[in-house]
Scaffold this motif. Sequence first.
Motif, mmCIF file in Angstrom:
data_model
loop_
_atom_site.group_PDB
_atom_site.id
_atom_site.type_symbol
_atom_site.label_atom_id
_atom_site.label_comp_id
_atom_site.label_asym_id
_atom_site.label_seq_id
_atom_site.Cartn_x
_atom_site.Cartn_y
_atom_site.Cartn_z
ATOM 1 N N PRO A 199 1.963 1.394 9.090
ATOM 2 C CA PRO A 199 1.104 2.351 8.381
ATOM 3 C C PRO A 199 0.426 1.699 7.181
ATOM 4 C CG PRO A 199 3.400 2.692 7.774
ATOM 5 C CD PRO A 199 3.396 1.651 8.863
ATOM 6 N N ASN A 200 -0.555 2.359 6.656
ATOM 7 C CA ASN A 200 -1.196 1.968 5.387
ATOM 8 C C ASN A 200 -1.872 0.597 5.431
ATOM 9 O OD1 ASN A 200 0.004 4.354 4.143
ATOM 10 N ND2 ASN A 200 1.911 3.188 4.059
ATOM 11 N N LEU A 201 -2.369 0.192 6.583
ATOM 12 C CA LEU A 201 -3.033 -1.107 6.670
ATOM 13 C C LEU A 201 -4.519 -0.988 6.330
ATOM 14 C CD1 LEU A 201 -1.500 -2.670 9.928
ATOM 15 C CD2 LEU A 201 -0.914 -3.187 7.547
ATOM 16 N N HIS A 202 -5.005 -1.958 5.569
ATOM 17 C CA HIS A 202 -6.429 -2.053 5.275
ATOM 18 C C HIS A 202 -6.882 -3.472 5.588
ATOM 19 C CE1 HIS A 202 -6.127 1.847 3.423
ATOM 20 N NE2 HIS A 202 -5.258 1.408 2.530
ATOM 21 N N PHE A 203 -8.164 -3.620 5.940
ATOM 22 C CA PHE A 203 -8.675 -4.926 6.352
ATOM 23 C C PHE A 203 -9.952 -5.265 5.598
ATOM 24 C CE2 PHE A 203 -6.041 -3.386 9.764
ATOM 25 C CZ PHE A 203 -5.368 -4.520 10.200
ATOM 26 N N LYS A 204 -10.090 -6.528 5.247
ATOM 27 C CA LYS A 204 -11.288 -7.022 4.578
ATOM 28 C C LYS A 204 -12.275 -7.476 5.644
ATOM 29 C CE LYS A 204 -12.662 -10.373 0.978
ATOM 30 N NZ LYS A 204 -12.941 -9.398 -0.089
ATOM 31 N N ASN A 205 -13.533 -7.105 5.510
ATOM 32 C CA ASN A 205 -14.528 -7.447 6.539
ATOM 33 C C ASN A 205 -15.697 -8.262 6.000
ATOM 34 O OD1 ASN A 205 -15.928 -5.578 5.070
ATOM 35 N ND2 ASN A 205 -15.980 -4.008 6.678
ATOM 36 N N ASN A 206 -15.480 -8.906 4.825
ATOM 37 C CA ASN A 206 -16.545 -9.746 4.276
ATOM 38 C C ASN A 206 -15.920 -10.910 3.506
ATOM 39 O OD1 ASN A 206 -16.224 -8.982 1.332
ATOM 40 N ND2 ASN A 206 -16.657 -6.964 2.219
ATOM 41 N N PHE A 207 -16.753 -11.812 3.012
ATOM 42 C CA PHE A 207 -16.291 -13.014 2.326
ATOM 43 C C PHE A 207 -16.538 -12.947 0.817
ATOM 44 C CE2 PHE A 207 -16.670 -14.182 6.696
ATOM 45 C CZ PHE A 207 -15.749 -15.196 6.913
ATOM 46 N N ASN A 250 0.828 -1.213 0.000
ATOM 47 C CA ASN A 250 0.000 0.000 0.000
ATOM 48 C C ASN A 250 0.856 1.255 0.000
ATOM 49 O OD1 ASN A 250 -2.467 -1.356 -0.050
ATOM 50 N ND2 ASN A 250 -2.533 -1.553 2.171
ATOM 51 N N GLY A 251 2.047 1.152 0.601
ATOM 52 C CA GLY A 251 2.962 2.288 0.633
ATOM 53 C C GLY A 251 3.549 2.623 -0.728
ATOM 54 N N PHE A 252 3.480 1.678 -1.680
ATOM 55 C CA PHE A 252 3.959 1.975 -3.035
ATOM 56 C C PHE A 252 3.085 3.028 -3.704
ATOM 57 C CE2 PHE A 252 5.458 -2.739 -3.386
ATOM 58 C CZ PHE A 252 6.528 -2.455 -2.553
ATOM 59 N N GLN A 253 1.845 3.160 -3.227
ATOM 60 C CA GLN A 253 0.882 4.134 -3.751
ATOM 61 C C GLN A 253 0.675 3.975 -5.263
ATOM 62 O OE1 GLN A 253 2.328 7.970 -2.299
ATOM 63 N NE2 GLN A 253 1.230 7.686 -0.383
ATOM 64 N N LEU A 254 0.546 2.715 -5.677
ATOM 65 C CA LEU A 254 0.260 2.434 -7.082
ATOM 66 C C LEU A 254 -1.240 2.562 -7.312
ATOM 67 C CD1 LEU A 254 2.540 -0.708 -7.463
ATOM 68 C CD2 LEU A 254 3.044 1.624 -8.224
ATOM 69 N N ALA A 255 -1.610 3.242 -8.365
ATOM 70 C CA ALA A 255 -3.025 3.512 -8.621
ATOM 71 C C ALA A 255 -3.824 2.233 -8.868
ATOM 72 C CB ALA A 255 -3.162 4.441 -9.828
ATOM 73 N N ASP A 256 -3.160 1.185 -9.367
ATOM 74 C CA ASP A 256 -3.893 -0.019 -9.740
ATOM 75 C C ASP A 256 -3.577 -1.226 -8.855
ATOM 76 O OD1 ASP A 256 -1.276 -0.234 -10.626
ATOM 77 O OD2 ASP A 256 -1.803 -1.371 -12.433
ATOM 78 N N VAL A 257 -2.992 -0.992 -7.686
ATOM 79 C CA VAL A 257 -2.639 -2.098 -6.793
ATOM 80 C C VAL A 257 -2.927 -1.725 -5.341
ATOM 81 C CG1 VAL A 257 -0.827 -3.654 -5.967
ATOM 82 C CG2 VAL A 257 -0.793 -2.863 -8.334
ATOM 83 N N SER A 258 -3.539 -2.642 -4.603
ATOM 84 C CA SER A 258 -3.748 -2.434 -3.172
ATOM 85 C C SER A 258 -3.654 -3.780 -2.467
ATOM 86 C CB SER A 258 -5.105 -1.783 -2.898
ATOM 87 O OG SER A 258 -6.155 -2.664 -3.271
ATOM 88 N N ALA A 259 -3.511 -3.735 -1.150
ATOM 89 C CA ALA A 259 -3.425 -4.959 -0.346
ATOM 90 C C ALA A 259 -4.237 -4.781 0.926
ATOM 91 C CB ALA A 259 -1.969 -5.277 -0.005
ATOM 92 N N GLN A 260 -4.762 -5.897 1.425
ATOM 93 C CA GLN A 260 -5.545 -5.858 2.652
ATOM 94 C C GLN A 260 -5.360 -7.169 3.418
ATOM 95 O OE1 GLN A 260 -9.718 -5.505 1.660
ATOM 96 N NE2 GLN A 260 -9.634 -7.137 0.154
ATOM 97 N N ILE A 261 -5.681 -7.125 4.705
ATOM 98 C CA ILE A 261 -5.548 -8.286 5.583
ATOM 99 C C ILE A 261 -6.935 -8.822 5.890
ATOM 100 C CG2 ILE A 261 -4.802 -9.042 7.881
ATOM 101 C CD1 ILE A 261 -2.718 -6.674 7.685
ATOM 102 N N PHE A 262 -7.040 -10.145 5.904
ATOM 103 C CA PHE A 262 -8.327 -10.797 6.129
ATOM 104 C C PHE A 262 -8.190 -11.806 7.259
ATOM 105 C CE2 PHE A 262 -11.517 -14.063 4.363
ATOM 106 C CZ PHE A 262 -12.591 -13.446 4.985
ATOM 107 N N HIS A 263 -8.943 -11.579 8.341
ATOM 108 C CA HIS A 263 -9.000 -12.512 9.469
ATOM 109 C C HIS A 263 -10.333 -13.262 9.390
ATOM 110 C CE1 HIS A 263 -5.435 -11.192 11.727
ATOM 111 N NE2 HIS A 263 -5.746 -9.958 11.362
ATOM 112 N N PRO A 264 -10.397 -14.391 8.669
ATOM 113 C CA PRO A 264 -11.694 -15.045 8.455
ATOM 114 C C PRO A 264 -12.334 -15.610 9.716
ATOM 115 C CG PRO A 264 -9.906 -16.411 7.621
ATOM 116 C CD PRO A 264 -9.305 -15.083 7.976
#
Length: 352
Positions: free
Chosen positions: A88-96, A62-76
């Motif tokens: 920094p720059n953490l995002h999380f997935k909240n659905n399946f 996420n820190g690369f700040q690429l317009a077409d790429v992102s990453a997220q963490i998923f705790h199923p």
Amino acid sequence: MYKFLSQFKLLALLVFKLRAYFYQSVNVDETADKLKLTYLCPNAKKASGGTKVIYRHTSLINGFQLADVSAQIFHPKNVLFRCQWFFPNLHFKNNFTFDGKNEVYVINEMWAGREAKLAHRKGIKYMIQVQGGYDIFRKSDWKAVYFAYQHAQLITCVSQDIYDCLVFVFPEFANKIHRIHLSLESDLFKPAAVKSNLITYMPRKLKKHSDLVLNFIKNHLPSHWTLVPIDGMNLEEVAQLLAKSKIFLSFSELEGFGLPPIEAALAGNLVIGYIGEAGREYWLEHQFHEIPCGNIKGYAQAILDKINAFDDGAIRHTQFADNISLLAERYNSEREINDLKVLIERLRAEIR
């Protein structure tokens, strides 16, 4: 409040158990060519090195700040769970629900046999992140694991030993394997100007072995030397202790990479003990002293010999300066970042 939290945890666990009914793959038009990496992460009560890598790689991408790429963490197991790593720059997935075209589910090696089959059935693209070459069959049988690696977009690994394990077991998938070099926190793990006569070790690693070694040397340990277990400490406290100690005892067992011995070496310790197989990659001469796994008497004698060498002045931590510089250079953040960028390019090519 406690009753509400308990009920929520039970509900989260039920959702996880029934996740086959919740996972779905859909086409999301608004994310046309946007690559999204979703890292599956266990709910580790005590943050482990493996979860730290997941959080760090998410943060870096996420820190690369690429317009077409992102990453997220998923705790199923509980989508609201968070490990205690502060990046920094953490995002999380909240659905399946997964974007069937551009989202790639990053599954760790221990869950691969179980989750890959489900993802494949649901039309979810996935890759496998291997941080332990000897854990690939830990929770699944050979058939399930083979299926997982067969249908993976890519396979990543974090050490030469893991790479060698994967190529040995699955030579037909060698072209899918991508090495990511981990970086070391050389600004955190560094020797103190003045060291103490301390011997450090981690008691949770092969406890039976460490207990035996400590009992074998108990009657021989000079009174001016002290054994200190590294347990229940945060990262900064571990670094401070390693900075002061002179000897670190390694009880690594079939590690994927094995961070504690190399972090101890960065902090100016002489490392004695088990190589854990993956440690061969960084086991440098003079600073690392290998003991064959299970050779308790030899282990105890080596500790006493090195204590005498320190006391006689034959060994000084300043002699390790070249090794420390070499390790810091070999495992630097720039190399890790470049490996992740190459991974992104390979994934772009795979899913288009």
